[in-house]
Design a protein around this motif. Sequence first.
Motif, PDB file in Angstrom:
ATOM      1  N   ASP A 178       0.826  -1.204   0.000  1.00 50.82           N
ATOM      2  CA  ASP A 178       0.000   0.000   0.000  1.00 50.82           C
ATOM      3  C   ASP A 178       0.862   1.256   0.000  1.00 50.82           C
ATOM      4  O   ASP A 178       0.539   2.248  -0.650  1.00 50.82           O
ATOM      5  N   ASN A 231       2.637   1.649  -3.590  1.00 51.68           N
ATOM      6  CA  ASN A 231       1.812   1.604  -4.793  1.00 51.68           C
ATOM      7  C   ASN A 231       0.381   2.002  -4.463  1.00 51.68           C
ATOM      8  O   ASN A 231      -0.487   1.167  -4.338  1.00 51.68           O
ATOM      9  N   LEU A 291      -3.100   2.625  -5.093  1.00 53.69           N
ATOM     10  CA  LEU A 291      -3.901   2.142  -6.206  1.00 53.69           C
ATOM     11  C   LEU A 291      -4.837   3.222  -6.730  1.00 53.69           C
ATOM     12  O   LEU A 291      -5.564   3.847  -5.971  1.00 53.69           O
ATOM     13  N   GLU A 309      -4.347  -6.239  -3.034  1.00 53.30           N
ATOM     14  CA  GLU A 309      -2.930  -6.454  -2.726  1.00 53.30           C
ATOM     15  C   GLU A 309      -2.217  -7.154  -3.884  1.00 53.30           C
ATOM     16  O   GLU A 309      -1.072  -6.846  -4.202  1.00 53.30           O
ATOM     17  N   ALA A 338      -1.648  -4.635  -6.640  1.00 56.91           N
ATOM     18  CA  ALA A 338      -0.504  -3.774  -6.311  1.00 56.91           C
ATOM     19  C   ALA A 338       0.805  -4.489  -6.625  1.00 56.91           C
ATOM     20  O   ALA A 338       1.723  -3.894  -7.199  1.00 56.91           O
ATOM     21  N   GLN A 367       3.515  -3.489  -9.567  1.00 59.06           N
ATOM     22  CA  GLN A 367       4.909  -3.244  -9.197  1.00 59.06           C
ATOM     23  C   GLN A 367       5.848  -4.098 -10.041  1.00 59.06           C
ATOM     24  O   GLN A 367       6.853  -3.605 -10.550  1.00 59.06           O
TER      25      GLN A 367
END
Length: 74
Positions: free
Chosen positions: A8, A11, A13, A37, A40, A44
């Motif tokens: 979190d 990244n 969202l 999650e 994310a 990444q």
Amino acid sequence: MESKDYLDSINKLSYSEDELYLHEYAKANDVPIIQDEGVALLRQLVQIKKPTRILEIGTAIGYSALNMARFSNA
């Protein structure tokens, strides 16, 4: 720090209109999609690796593929 908190933090969202639509559609129709999650982490990895092509096999409604395509060089 838990892995969720780490993801979190690196990244935040944000979703495109198409991603929001698919997310809501999946909830309303009980279609299993990747959790936030996981999105994310995928974003990444795509940003780090910078793939020019992505093949997703076994997609339900293309939610993961849409997220990966948005952050790839494809």
